[in-house]
Write a protein that holds these residues in place. Structure first.
Motif, PDB file in Angstrom:
ATOM      1  N   ILE A  67       0.905  -1.164   0.000  1.00 20.77           N
ATOM      2  CA  ILE A  67       0.000   0.000   0.000  1.00 20.77           C
ATOM      3  C   ILE A  67       0.940   1.209   0.000  1.00 20.77           C
ATOM      4  O   ILE A  67       1.626   1.442   0.989  1.00 20.77           O
ATOM      5  N   GLY A 126       0.985   4.441  13.425  1.00 19.16           N
ATOM      6  CA  GLY A 126       0.565   3.739  12.219  1.00 19.16           C
ATOM      7  C   GLY A 126      -0.709   2.952  12.470  1.00 19.16           C
ATOM      8  O   GLY A 126      -1.279   2.983  13.575  1.00 19.16           O
ATOM      9  N   GLY A 127      -1.141   2.223  11.442  1.00 17.65           N
ATOM     10  CA  GLY A 127      -2.368   1.450  11.523  1.00 17.65           C
ATOM     11  C   GLY A 127      -2.267   0.304  12.522  1.00 17.65           C
ATOM     12  O   GLY A 127      -3.249  -0.044  13.186  1.00 17.65           O
ATOM     13  N   SER A 128      -1.100  -0.292  12.637  1.00 18.62           N
ATOM     14  CA  SER A 128      -0.944  -1.416  13.577  1.00 18.62           C
ATOM     15  C   SER A 128      -1.240  -0.960  14.992  1.00 18.62           C
ATOM     16  O   SER A 128      -1.955  -1.643  15.740  1.00 18.62           O
ATOM     17  N   ASN A 131      -4.968  -0.245  15.421  1.00 19.67           N
ATOM     18  CA  ASN A 131      -5.750  -1.484  15.575  1.00 19.67           C
ATOM     19  C   ASN A 131      -5.542  -2.084  16.965  1.00 19.67           C
ATOM     20  O   ASN A 131      -6.494  -2.544  17.595  1.00 19.67           O
ATOM     21  N   HIS A 159      -5.516  -7.945   7.958  1.00 19.66           N
ATOM     22  CA  HIS A 159      -4.086  -7.634   8.049  1.00 19.66           C
ATOM     23  C   HIS A 159      -3.474  -8.329   9.255  1.00 19.66           C
ATOM     24  O   HIS A 159      -4.105  -8.465  10.299  1.00 19.66           O
ATOM     25  N   CYS A 161      -1.559  -7.400  11.406  1.00 18.31           N
ATOM     26  CA  CYS A 161      -1.444  -6.615  12.645  1.00 18.31           C
ATOM     27  C   CYS A 161      -2.675  -6.809  13.537  1.00 18.31           C
ATOM     28  O   CYS A 161      -2.599  -6.556  14.745  1.00 18.31           O
ATOM     29  N   GLY A 217     -10.997  -2.303   2.953  1.00 19.75           N
ATOM     30  CA  GLY A 217      -9.862  -2.399   2.028  1.00 19.75           C
ATOM     31  C   GLY A 217      -8.790  -3.315   2.591  1.00 19.75           C
ATOM     32  O   GLY A 217      -8.040  -2.908   3.469  1.00 19.75           O
ATOM     33  N   THR A 219      -5.324  -5.607   2.451  1.00 21.84           N
ATOM     34  CA  THR A 219      -4.009  -5.363   1.847  1.00 21.84           C
ATOM     35  C   THR A 219      -3.788  -6.261   0.636  1.00 21.84           C
ATOM     36  O   THR A 219      -3.183  -5.839  -0.346  1.00 21.84           O
ATOM     37  N   ASP A 244     -10.888  -1.905  10.235  1.00 16.70           N
ATOM     38  CA  ASP A 244      -9.519  -1.552   9.855  1.00 16.70           C
ATOM     39  C   ASP A 244      -9.592  -0.810   8.528  1.00 16.70           C
ATOM     40  O   ASP A 244      -9.709  -1.426   7.462  1.00 16.70           O
ATOM     41  N   ALA A 246      -7.117   1.157   7.492  1.00 22.61           N
ATOM     42  CA  ALA A 246      -5.750   1.674   7.284  1.00 22.61           C
ATOM     43  C   ALA A 246      -5.495   1.949   5.805  1.00 22.61           C
ATOM     44  O   ALA A 246      -4.903   2.967   5.445  1.00 22.61           O
ATOM     45  N   TYR A 247      -5.959   1.036   4.935  1.00 26.33           N
ATOM     46  CA  TYR A 247      -5.798   1.317   3.512  1.00 26.33           C
ATOM     47  C   TYR A 247      -6.957   2.182   2.985  1.00 26.33           C
ATOM     48  O   TYR A 247      -6.739   3.240   2.393  1.00 26.33           O
ATOM     49  N   ASP A 273      -4.849   5.283   8.393  1.00 21.98           N
ATOM     50  CA  ASP A 273      -3.417   5.539   8.210  1.00 21.98           C
ATOM     51  C   ASP A 273      -3.215   6.794   7.364  1.00 21.98           C
ATOM     52  O   ASP A 273      -3.142   6.698   6.131  1.00 21.98           O
ATOM     53  N   HIS A 275      -0.637   8.091   6.818  1.00 21.50           N
ATOM     54  CA  HIS A 275       0.583   7.906   6.000  1.00 21.50           C
ATOM     55  C   HIS A 275       0.313   7.029   4.767  1.00 21.50           C
ATOM     56  O   HIS A 275       1.238   6.742   4.011  1.00 21.50           O
ATOM     57  N   LYS A 276      -0.942   6.663   4.564  1.00 20.38           N
ATOM     58  CA  LYS A 276      -1.323   6.034   3.288  1.00 20.38           C
ATOM     59  C   LYS A 276      -2.283   6.992   2.557  1.00 20.38           C
ATOM     60  O   LYS A 276      -1.885   7.710   1.669  1.00 20.38           O
TER      61      LYS A 276
HETATM   62  C1  LIG Z   1      -5.314  -2.945   5.750  1.00 19.65           C
HETATM   63  C2  LIG Z   1      -4.108  -2.634   6.600  1.00 19.65           C
HETATM   64  N1  LIG Z   1      -4.235  -2.643   7.934  1.00 19.65           N
HETATM   65  C3  LIG Z   1      -3.215  -2.354   8.756  1.00 19.65           C
HETATM   66  C4  LIG Z   1      -1.971  -2.067   8.248  1.00 19.65           C
HETATM   67  C5  LIG Z   1      -0.858  -1.773   9.189  1.00 19.65           C
HETATM   68  O1  LIG Z   1      -0.578  -0.428   9.166  1.00 19.65           O
HETATM   69  P1  LIG Z   1       0.855   0.155   9.554  1.00 19.65           P
HETATM   70  O2  LIG Z   1       1.829  -0.482   8.604  1.00 19.65           O
HETATM   71  O3  LIG Z   1       0.693   1.608   9.366  1.00 19.65           O
HETATM   72  O4  LIG Z   1       1.141  -0.227  10.962  1.00 19.65           O
HETATM   73  C6  LIG Z   1      -1.776  -2.047   6.868  1.00 19.65           C
HETATM   74  C7  LIG Z   1      -0.451  -1.748   6.296  1.00 19.65           C
HETATM   75  O5  LIG Z   1      -0.206  -1.838   5.129  1.00 19.65           O
HETATM   76  C8  LIG Z   1      -2.875  -2.329   6.027  1.00 19.65           C
HETATM   77  O6  LIG Z   1      -2.753  -2.310   4.694  1.00 19.65           O
END
Ligand SMILES: Cc1ncc(COP(=O)(O)O)c(C=O)c1O
Length: 465
Positions: A67, A126-128, A131, A159, A161, A217, A219, A244, A246-247, A273, A275-276
């Motif tokens: 992503i 970040g997304g992790s 979550n 994902h 995470c 969405g 990954t 989630d 994040a994407y 996220d 940053h995405k």
């Molecule tokens: C759908 C999804 N969830 C969670 C994450 C984790 O996010 P991060 O890498 O910002 O911790 C990602 C990262 O690509 C993702 O695509």
């Protein structure tokens, strides 16, 4: 600064992926702690000339892998200011006006996601981490001390995470149900093996279902789970519904695209996220929790040496998240949004989806290329096939396609493995999300994928003739 500006100006001239076969390089870099200082030029030379280029070209306009992140330059400027002024934004009292900027950013995100005013949020790294914070929040609210019986529901496409977050939050792997998906890789809610059936079986066995995590969405293939139907089930069953996003979450900024994410704004919590989907540099995630009290209850604490937290009118990050000292990450969101305005960001998000639709449409016509997952947002996945091909041969050819396209140096794509039918299937995937990716780069991707697919298929035909 001269090095940075030159780097930004020439980022598209470098190959889309650097030489990352770097074991020898890394061995040669090991060093003991320097007793004395060194002049900056001799430090920056190898950093910019040798080490930065040996990496995936994440800021490259042809970066269509994983992503894509972004890296809008005003965020770097914001970090420079934040780190230079080095104010403490862990507690409101230490820098009230700066924390207010962060609260403003969270309010903007809340409005884009159409969450209610009762929501509170948190900027994470970040997304992790977003979550993980959501899982802890749901666990605190619905399980309390009775963690052992709790069960989490999600799909096989979630994902990593999220399953990691469950583990870190004390929910063992055998209590995380990774439900099957439909032909478009979306969580199966109804029908055999789906959410409703699995929930009933768990309840009958005496377990305590508490959390449903769906994806806005995925990954692997960009699939958006049926968020509205998931919300119905969560509501009826008394589950916390976390999404989630994040994407895909930031596609909800664009009103015309909201139907693609219908139900997103009904979630109890949502991970994002910036940053995405907001094009910022790595290191910025976000969490929204519908009832801000739930987020506060999971984290609020203070100590005799700290100023007392403010009343609820004002936002205090340490009361809503696990960190105390932290970087001033609000500024790296606030500055670019103020400089560019939401309209430009929305237009850029919408443009990325259009580019992905265009690419998928063109590639679907390429002989031997099967579109397994047409774009729901801005990501699609496909594989190569030919008459008489075995799954193993198709997988090898699709892997070769990914490698050969990236080796051309204009774009970078990656793949994934999904369970399809009896055997794992390797897919190639394209995700358009970098702010630098424009029509010409997507056209380059179409050209390179088409040309390499034709060559691979010609070789296959030649060898079987
Ligand atoms: C759908 C999804 N969830 C969670 C994450 C984790 O996010 P991060 O890498 O910002 O911790 C990602 C990262 O690509 C993702 O695509």
């Amino acid at each position: 600064m001269a090095r940075v500006l030159e780097h930004v100006a020439t980022v598209g001239d470098a190959p889309s992926c650097g030489d990352v076969d770097a074991r020898e390089l890394c061995r040669s870099m090991r060093e003991s702690v320097p007793e004395h200082g060194t002049d900056i030029e001799s430090l920056l030379g190898p950093l910019f000339d040798e080490w930065v280029p040996r990496s995936f070209g994440t800021p490259h306009p042809g970066y269509l892998a994983f992503i894509p992140g972004g890296g809008l330059f005003p965020s770097a400027l914001a970090d420079l200011i934040a780190d230079t002024t080095n104010r403490f934004t862990g507690v409101w009292q230490a820098a009230p006006a700066l924390v207010q900027l962060e609260a403003n950013v969270l309010d903007w995100i809340r409005d884009w996601m159409q969450f209610p005013e009762t929501s509170r949020g948190l900027l994470t790294t970040g997304g992790s981490m977003a979550n993980l914070t959501a899982v802890v929040c749901a666990r605190e609210k619905l399980l309390g001390d009775d963690i052992g019986a709790g069960v989490i529901y999600t799909s096989s496409q979630v994902h990593l995470c999220v399953t990691k977050a469950a583990r870190l939050a004390g929910i063992r792997a055998h209590r995380v149900r990774q439900l099957p998906v439909d032909a478009q890789f979306r969580m199966r809610i109804d029908g055999p093996g789906g959410l409703v059936e699995t929930l009933a079986a768990d309840r009958a066995a005496g377990s305590k279902p508490f959390l449903l995590v769906s994806s806005a969405g995925t990954t692997n293939t960009g699939a958006v789970d049926p968020l509205d139907r998931a919300a119905d089930v969560a509501e009826a069953e008394g589950l916390w519904h976390h999404i989630d996003g994040a994407y895909g979450g930031f596609f909800h900024m664009v009103p015309e695209l909201r139907p693609l994410l219908a139900g997103l704004s009904r979630a109890d919590s949502l991970a994002l996220d910036p940053h995405k989907g907001l094009f910022l540099p790595y290191g910025t995630g976000a969490l929204l929790v519908r009832d801000g009290e739930d987020l506060r209850a999971a984290h609020a604490d203070t100590a005799g040496y700290l100023p007392a937290p403010p009343d609820s009118e004002f936002y205090d990050p340490s009361q809503y998240g696990p960190e105390l000292s932290r970087d001033f990450r609000g500024l790296r969101v606030w500055l670019p949004v103020k400089l560019y305005g939401a309209a430009r960001l929305r237009a850029a998000v919408a443009e990325k989806r259009c580019l992905a639709l265009h690419a998928a449409q063109r590639l679907a016509d390429v002989p031997g290329l099967v579109m397994d997952a047409p774009p729901q947002l801005s990501l699609f996945a496909f594989h190569l096939t030919w008459p008489g091909a075995s799954r193993a041969e198709e997988n090898a050819a699709t892997s070769a396609l990914v490698e050969r396209v990236t080796a051309r140096g204009r774009v970078m794509i990656t793949g994934c493995v999904v369970e399809m039918g009896a055997a794992p299937r390797r897919l190639a995937r394209v995700c358009v999300l970098s702010f630098r990716t424009r029509a010409m780069h997507v056209d380059q991707a179409i050209e390179d994928i088409s040309a390499e697919a034709a060559e691979i298929l010609a070789a296959v035909r030649g060898s079987s003739a």
